[in-house]
Every structure is written in structure tokens, then in C-alpha cells.
Design an enzyme around this catalytic site. Structure first.
Site, short mmCIF file in Angstrom:
data_model
loop_
_atom_site.label_atom_id
_atom_site.label_comp_id
_atom_site.label_asym_id
_atom_site.label_seq_id
_atom_site.Cartn_x
_atom_site.Cartn_y
_atom_site.Cartn_z
N HIS A 1 -48.22 -25.09 95.83
CA HIS A 1 -48.17 -25.31 97.28
C HIS A 1 -49.51 -24.94 97.90
O HIS A 1 -50.15 -23.98 97.48
CB HIS A 1 -47.05 -24.47 97.89
N ASN B 1 -37.66 -21.92 72.77
CA ASN B 1 -36.49 -21.05 72.76
C ASN B 1 -35.76 -21.15 74.11
O ASN B 1 -36.17 -21.89 75.00
CB ASN B 1 -36.91 -19.61 72.43
N GLY C 1 -42.71 -14.40 74.93
CA GLY C 1 -41.62 -14.38 75.89
C GLY C 1 -42.07 -14.23 77.33
O GLY C 1 -42.95 -13.45 77.64
#
Length: 180
Positions: free
Chosen positions: A107, A77, A134
Site C-alpha cells: 500500500h 508446508n 518457518g
């Protein structure tokens, strides 16, 4: 970079490869939404491999593209981001809700290494029949097993097994999801 060793992200060659991906992403994201076939072709040009019935909504972002391999029946999406400094493998029948982000890059904890511009990257592997809710974030080196659901807003920091529902930050298994 692909071996998981520290690397310089702004090395000239890597920078140029990211620029080439940005060119393709610009073209993909600028296509009219009704130009479905052109969008599919642009994805095939950008990604390492694309299965049948793959659809990625616009706005999509990635670093290189060629390190991303998706199976059949994949749907992402809007607002999907895949930082593919290491391979990202996505199985068949996988759904990404809006805002899903996969980050292979990270990192170092060592301050001087960060100042020096060093990064690392570890592969992400997502099995078959997986649904990411989501705004799920998947961090470097994570494997998500087949038939698994990751709840919205989760931050997946460690491997998640097959056949479960997992949620949270950090993401943890809350339910066995084996289908009878």
C-alpha cells in the site's frame, strides 16, 4: 497491476478473479488429505505453472494463483500464503517451512492514495535450492538467489544474494554458504 503501477484492488474484474481463485482454494483445502492426486490436479488448475514433484500442504492461500510459477521439487508446508498480485517465480528444489508468506502487494505511503483504495505490486523471485524457514515473510520486489537459506522468523525486505545464510528483521546476510 502487473506493470507495477498503482491499481484499485477492488476493481470488479480483479475482485471476480480473486473469487475464482477462492473457489479453487476452497476445493483444494477441503480435499481429504489422502486424496493426493486430486490435490495435485487442483494445484495445476490454480497455479500459473507447476513443476514435477510439487507438494503444497493444506491450508494454502493465494490471491489469483495464475501469477505463481513453481519449478521442480517444490514443497510448501502448512499455512503458506502467497499474495500474487504480481508474478511470483519459485525455482527448483525449494522448501518452505510452516507459515511462509510471500507478499507482492503493498500500500502507498500517501494517505489519500490508501484511502482511495490504491495498491501496488512488485514481483518476487526465489532461485533454485532455496530454503525459507518457518514464518519467513518476503516483501514486494524481493529476489532471493540460488542456494540460499533464510532463517525462521525473518522479514526479507531487500534482495538476498546467492549462496548465503540470512536471518533477521530486517533480514541480513550472516554467512557465506558456498558449497565446495
Amino acid at each position: 497491476m502487473l506493470a507495477g503501477a498503482l491499481y484499485l484492488a477492488f476493481d470488479n474484474d480483479l475482485f471476480e478473479e480473486r473469487q475464482l481463485a477462492m473457489d479453487l482454494l476452497y476445493q483444494f483445502n477441503a480435499l481429504h488429505p489422502r486424496k493426493a492426486e486430486e490435490r495435485k490436479e487442483k494445484l495445476k488448475e490454480l497455479l500459473g505453472s507447476v513443476g514435477n514433484n510439487t507438494w503444497v500442504e493444506q491450508r494454502f492461500h493465494c490471491d489469483y494463483g495464475y501469477n505463481i510459477h513453481v519449478g521442480d521439487n517444490f514443497y510448501a508446508n502448512v499455512g503458506c500464503t502467497i499474495l500474487d498480485c504480481a508474478p511470483v517465480t519459485i525455482g527448483n528444489n525449494v522448501l518452505f517451512a510452516p507459515g511462509v508468506s510471500l507478499y507482492t502487494a503493498g500500500h502507498p505511503i500517501n494517505t489519500q492514495q490508501r484511502i482511495d483504495g490504491l495498491e501496488y505490486a512488485y514481483p518476487i523471485n526465489i532461485g533454485n535450492n532455496v530454503w525459507l524457514g518457518g514464518n519467513v515473510i518476503v516483501l514486494p520486489g524481493v529476489r532471493i538467489g540460488d542456494n540460499t537459506i533464510i532463517g525462521a522468523g525473518s522479514v526479507v525486505t531487500k534482495d538476498i544474494p546467492a549462496d548465503v545464510i540470512a536471518v533477521g528483521n530486517p533480514c541480513r546476510v550472516i554467512k557465506d554458504n558456498k558449497q565446495s
